[in-house]
Design an enzyme around this catalytic site. Structure first.
Site, PDB file in Angstrom:
ATOM      1  N   TYR A  22       0.842  -1.187   0.000  1.00 49.61           N
ATOM      2  CA  TYR A  22       0.000   0.000   0.000  1.00 49.61           C
ATOM      3  C   TYR A  22       0.881   1.242   0.000  1.00 49.61           C
ATOM      4  CZ  TYR A  22      -3.798   3.146   0.900  1.00 49.61           C
ATOM      5  OH  TYR A  22      -4.709   4.162   0.766  1.00 49.61           O
ATOM      6  N   HIS A  33      -3.842 -39.633  19.906  1.00 48.76           N
ATOM      7  CA  HIS A  33      -2.451 -39.172  19.821  1.00 48.76           C
ATOM      8  C   HIS A  33      -1.510 -40.303  20.249  1.00 48.76           C
ATOM      9  CE1 HIS A  33      -4.124 -35.158  19.470  1.00 48.76           C
ATOM     10  NE2 HIS A  33      -2.920 -34.622  19.398  1.00 48.76           N
ATOM     11  N   HIS A  83       6.649  15.752   8.643  1.00 48.58           N
ATOM     12  CA  HIS A  83       5.893  14.660   8.043  1.00 48.58           C
ATOM     13  C   HIS A  83       4.395  14.830   8.229  1.00 48.58           C
ATOM     14  CE1 HIS A  83       8.553  11.603   6.472  1.00 48.58           C
ATOM     15  NE2 HIS A  83       9.357  11.710   7.503  1.00 48.58           N
ATOM     16  N   GLN A 105     -10.922   0.151   0.954  1.00 45.49           N
ATOM     17  CA  GLN A 105     -11.342  -0.645  -0.209  1.00 45.49           C
ATOM     18  C   GLN A 105     -10.136  -1.277  -0.902  1.00 45.49           C
ATOM     19  OE1 GLN A 105     -12.077   2.520   0.403  1.00 45.49           O
ATOM     20  NE2 GLN A 105     -11.591   3.860  -1.326  1.00 45.49           N
ATOM     21  N   GLN A 150      11.327  15.388  11.382  1.00 46.69           N
ATOM     22  CA  GLN A 150      10.266  14.471  11.798  1.00 46.69           C
ATOM     23  C   GLN A 150       8.925  15.199  11.817  1.00 46.69           C
ATOM     24  OE1 GLN A 150       9.769  10.757  11.942  1.00 46.69           O
ATOM     25  NE2 GLN A 150      11.813  11.587  12.011  1.00 46.69           N
ATOM     26  N   ASP A 158      15.998   7.570   6.015  1.00 44.24           N
ATOM     27  CA  ASP A 158      14.756   7.617   5.234  1.00 44.24           C
ATOM     28  C   ASP A 158      15.001   7.242   3.780  1.00 44.24           C
ATOM     29  OD1 ASP A 158      13.079   8.317   7.272  1.00 44.24           O
ATOM     30  OD2 ASP A 158      13.320  10.471   6.968  1.00 44.24           O
ATOM     31  N   GLU A 191      -2.899 -35.841  28.864  1.00 43.95           N
ATOM     32  CA  GLU A 191      -3.788 -34.821  28.315  1.00 43.95           C
ATOM     33  C   GLU A 191      -5.118 -35.409  27.851  1.00 43.95           C
ATOM     34  OE1 GLU A 191      -1.625 -32.564  25.365  1.00 43.95           O
ATOM     35  OE2 GLU A 191      -0.440 -31.523  26.895  1.00 43.95           O
ATOM     36  N   SER A 239       4.762   9.291  12.708  1.00 48.56           N
ATOM     37  CA  SER A 239       6.207   9.107  12.846  1.00 48.56           C
ATOM     38  C   SER A 239       6.740   9.842  14.074  1.00 48.56           C
ATOM     39  CB  SER A 239       6.879   9.643  11.577  1.00 48.56           C
ATOM     40  OG  SER A 239       8.169   9.124  11.441  1.00 48.56           O
ATOM     41  N   ASN A 251      -3.610   5.752   6.295  1.00 52.53           N
ATOM     42  CA  ASN A 251      -4.346   6.532   7.293  1.00 52.53           C
ATOM     43  C   ASN A 251      -5.097   5.599   8.253  1.00 52.53           C
ATOM     44  OD1 ASN A 251      -6.651   5.620   5.998  1.00 52.53           O
ATOM     45  ND2 ASN A 251      -7.011   7.538   4.904  1.00 52.53           N
ATOM     46  N   GLU A 311      10.446   5.180  17.480  1.00 52.60           N
ATOM     47  CA  GLU A 311      10.647   4.673  16.116  1.00 52.60           C
ATOM     48  C   GLU A 311      12.083   4.962  15.667  1.00 52.60           C
ATOM     49  OE1 GLU A 311       8.387   6.864  13.267  1.00 52.60           O
ATOM     50  OE2 GLU A 311       8.639   5.372  11.677  1.00 52.60           O
ATOM     51  N   HIS A 312      12.504   6.230  15.785  1.00 46.15           N
ATOM     52  CA  HIS A 312      13.861   6.645  15.425  1.00 46.15           C
ATOM     53  C   HIS A 312      14.563   7.193  16.664  1.00 46.15           C
ATOM     54  CE1 HIS A 312      11.361   7.526  11.729  1.00 46.15           C
ATOM     55  NE2 HIS A 312      12.287   6.739  11.210  1.00 46.15           N
TER      56      HIS A 312
END
Lengths: 432, 432
Positions: free
Chosen positions: B130, B420, B262, B191, B259, B361, B415, B237, B214, B327-328
Site C-alpha cells: 500500500y 495421539h 511529516h 477498499q 520528523q 529515510d 492430556e 512518525s 491513514n 521509532e527513530h
C-alpha cells in the site's frame, strides 16, 4: 463418513472449496462484546477482571486469590505422577534444544561508502502466555509457549489460565514449574487478554501476548494488537496426510483421528494416489471410532470437516497441499524428501511413515503452535523470533555523509521534505 | 514552543505521561465503517471497490482504468529528472544490499536420539504494497516495501495507490519501475486493503499486505489480519534525539523538524544533559520555522507534541528512551557506542553527530518502515522476514520413534488424547 473427492471429477473445484472454506474459523460475532470488555478493563482495571471471572468461570475470585502461590505449584507438582514429570522434562529439554538453534545473530559491518550498518536483536521485557481452560488445557502448550520466550531471554513471563469452577489442571502448574515460570494468574477469556495488555491491579501489563484460545480470546488479541504484540489468531487444528499405497490404513486412520479428537471443528484430510487406500482408511477410521474415548468429538470432526481426496499423482497431492497450506502435513510416502521439495506452504512437515504428527505435539522439538486456516501461506509457527525484536543501526562519518548525502538531499527535495534535506546539508557543509 | 521538562521536577511523571500518551494514535472510531466496506467488497467485489474509489478519490474510475499501464509508467519515468532517477537507483541498490544480509538460513540436523529436525524458509506467493496518496505519497516508501519482498523472492507484487482527483505522483511510478514492479492499481483506503485481501475482479488476492496508511487503512489491515498477513499497524512518525553539550543546536533543530514536517501528529523529543542546549535547540527550531516551506505542519507538530527533557546523566536519557521505545533514535553524543549499550527498545538507532535520521529515510540501507507509538518494545522494522515464512521439519526412523515415543504416549495419556498416543504406539509396535 466424508464422501470421496476425486481430483478429476467435474465438481471437484466446488467440493474442494466447500471442504477448505473458512467456515470453521468463523464464529459468532464477538467483536462488540470483546470491545466492551476491553474498554471496561481500561476504565475500571482489576475490578472489571474479577467481576467477569466470577461470572464466566463461576468461582468467588478476589484480588488476593487471583495469583497462584508457590505452595500451590509445589502441591500440584507433588500430585503429578513421576513418569509424567519426566516426560514433561524430556519434552522441555528437546523443545529448548530446538529453539536455541533459532536464535538469530546480530550484524555490524562497514560498507564501501564508509557507512557502518547493522542490526541488533533483543528480547521483549515481558510476555504473557495464555493457557486455555477446559477442553484444550494442555501442559504441552505451556511448554511450547514458555520455552521459546525463555530462550529468547524474556525477563518476565506471566501465565493466564482460566479456572472453570475454580479448578486448575495440576499438570499445567507442573509444566510451569518445568519451564521456570512462577507468575500465574487464574483468569481467562477476553478479560485476561485485557489485563495482560493494559495492566490491571497486581497484574502488570506485558509487551507481547501468545497462546491459543477460544473465539473471545482470539478477538481480544486482535483488538489489543498494536498496544502489545501478539503471535497469531489461532483457529481449530488441522492435518493433511499425503499417503501412497505402501501404508497401513490403521496408522493413517489414527493420525486423522488424533487431529479430530482435539475439537469437533478440527479438520483431517487424507490425499492419496491409491484408490484402495482411499477406501481402506475411512473404514479404519470407523473401526477406531468404536474404541476411542473421545469418539464423540473426533467423530463429529471427521463427519463434518474430514476429507479424502483421490489424485492421479503425488505431484497433484503436493499441489493440493499448497492450496490448503495446512497447519500439519504428513508425508507418508516412499520418498518424502522428493515430495517435500514440491511443498511451498505448511506449518510443519512430518516426513516418512514413522513420524506421526503426535510426536510433534510433544517431544519432537519444533513448536506445536502453528499457523491454521491457511495462514501458513504467510506466517510461521511460534519461535524465538516472536519474543525478540530487531533494532537497525547506522553510523556515518563525514566521508560517508559526503558520499551519500547528495542523493538523500535530492530525494528529500523530490518528496517536498525540506527539513530532511537541510538536516543532511548542514552537516555536509561542516564535514567537507 | 513545548515547555521544558526536568526529569527531577516533582511533576515529571505526570507531564512525561502526557507527552507520550497514545492520544496521537487514537483516531475517530472507524471500526464499523471499515467493517461495512470490507463486507461489501466480499459481497459485491470490484463494483464495491469502484464505487468507493469514485466517492472518496473523486475521479471516474472504471474497471478498465484501475490498472496503471506500462505506457503510463514509461511516460512517468520519462518525466522524472535524471538526478532523481539516479538517486532512486542508488537508494534501491543500498536497500537491496542491506536486506540481502537479512536472508535467514535453513537448518537440517540429526540429534542424539536419531531424530532428523530442521526448518526451511520460503517466500509468500504474493504481496500487496500500500502506497498512501496525498501528504505521504513517498517513492522512498515504495522502495522500502518492495525491495525486501523482491529479495525474499516473492513472485507477485501488487501496488495499490489512491489517486485523489485521478492524479498519481510520477515519482511513485518511477520508484515502482526501479523496484521492478509492474502491477499497480489506482485504489486506496479500506477498499484497497479489502481488494488485496479478498480479491476483487481483476485484482487477485494476495497473502501479505504491507505499507503505511491513514486510520481507515490501518483499521482495515487489522480486520483482514488472519485472512492475510500484515506488517504492522503504523501510527504517526516520531524521533527521539539524545544529545550532549557538544552539538550544534541548528543541526538538532533540523532533525526535530524533519520528523515534525511529516505530519502535524508526528512527535519530536530532545533529551539532553546540557541545560544550555535545552534552551538553544527550541530557539533554533523557532528560527528554522521562519524559513521552512512546511512550517505549518512542522510547527503544529512541534507545538502540540514536541518535547525537551533535561536529565542529569546520559544514563537517565537512555532510561527515558527505553520508556518511549521510539521509532527513530539519534545518539548525538561523544560516545554513541557506549550509550547504545544501554538502549533496549528502538526501531532504528542513528549513531553520532554525522548521522541524521533523514539518511535512514532514503539511502542508509536499513528499512524506514519502523514500529511507532512504543511498539518497538515488541516489534521490528520491515525486513525480508515479513515476506518469508518458516516450515518446521521432523523425520523419525524406527529407532528414534522407539527412543521418543514412550514420553509422547505418556503426555498424550496425561492430556486425555488417546488417538495421539495410539498413533505413536501402533508404529512403535511395528518398529520393535
Amino acid at each position: 463418513m466424508p464422501e470421496l473427492l476425486r481430483h478429476d471429477a467435474p465438481d471437484f473445484e466446488a467440493r474442494f472449496a466447500r471442504l477448505v472454506s473458512d467456515e470453521r474459523a468463523a464464529g459468532a460475532d464477538v467483536r462488540d462484546a470483546v470491545a466492551e470488555i476491553l474498554a471496561d478493563i481500561r476504565a475500571r482495571g482489576i475490578a472489571a477482571v474479577i467481576e467477569r471471572t466470577r461470572l464466566f468461570d463461576r468461582w468467588e475470585a478476589t484480588e488476593a486469590s487471583l495469583a497462584v502461590t508457590a505452595e500451590e505449584i509445589d502441591a500440584a507438582v507433588a500430585e503429578v505422577a513421576p513418569e509424567r514429570l519426566e516426560a514433561l522434562e524430556l519434552a522441555a529439554e528437546r523443545i529448548r534444544a530446538y529453539h536455541i538453534r533459532q536464535m538469530p545473530g546480530d550484524a555490524d559491518w562497514t560498507d564501501a561508502a564508509g557507512a557502518r550498518l547493522g542490526w541488533r536483536w533483543g528480547p521483549v521485557d515481558a510476555a504473557g502466555l495464555y493457557v486455555p481452560g477446559g477442553l484444550a488445557s494442555y501442559p504441552s502448550s505451556l511448554l511450547m509457549n514458555a520455552i521459546p520466550a525463555k530462550v529468547a531471554g524474556v525477563g518476565r513471563l506471566a501465565v493466564c489460565a482460566p479456572c472453570p469452577e475454580g479448578r486448575l489442571n495440576p499438570l499445567v502448574l507442573a509444566a510451569a514449574r518445568v519451564a521456570g515460570i512462577d507468575e500465574i494468574w487464574r483468569i481467562g477469556g477476553a478479560q485476561a487478554i485485557g489485563a495482560l495488555a493494559y495492566g490491571a491491579g497486581p497484574i502488570r501489563g506485558v509487551d507481547k501476548i501468545t497462546g491459543p484460545g477460544n473465539a473471545y480470546v482470539a478477538e481480544a488479541k486482535r483488538q489489543v494488537f498494536g498496544r502489545v504484540g501478539i503471535d497469531m489468531i489461532a483457529g481449530p487444528s488441522e492435518v493433511l496426510v499425503i499417503a501412497d499405497a505402501g501404508n497401513d490404513p490403521d496408522w493413517l486412520a489414527m493420525d486423522l483421528l488424533a487431529q479430530a479428537e482435539h475439537d469437533s471443528r478440527a479438520q483431517s484430510i487424507l490425499v492419496t494416489d491409491d484408490a484402495a487406500l482411499a477406501e481402506a482408511v475411512p473404514a479404519a477410521v470407523e473401526r477406531a471410532l468404536q474404541r476411542l474415548s473421545r469418539a464423540g468429538i473426533a467423530g463429529a470432526s471427521w463427519r463434518d470437516y474430514g476429507g479424502v481426496i483421490l489424485v492421479d499423482t503425488l505431484a497433484r497431492a503436493a499441489e493440493i497441499a499448497n492450496r490448503v497450506a495446512p497447519e500439519h502435513l504428513e508425508l507418508c510416502v516412499a520418498d518424502p524428501e522428493a515430495l517435500m521439495g514440491q511443498i511451498r506452504h505448511a506449518g510443519a512437515i512430518f516426513l516418512g511413515r514413522h513420524t506421526p504428527e503426535a510426536i510433534g505435539d510433544y517431544v519432537g522439538g519444533p513448536n506445536h503452535v502453528l499457523p491454521t486456516a491457511g495462514s501458513a501461506r504467510f506466517s510461521s509457527g511460534l519461535s524465538v523470533l516472536d519474543f525478540l525484536k530487531r533494532t537497525t543501526l547506522a553510523a556515518l562519518d563525514g566521508g560517508a555523509l559526503a558520499a551519500l548525502g547528495p542523493a538523500a538531499e535530492t530525494l528529500a527535495e523530490a518528496e517536498g521534505l525540506e527539513a530532511h534535506g537541510l538536516s543532511v546539508a548542514l552537516r555536509r557543509a561542516d564535514a567537507g
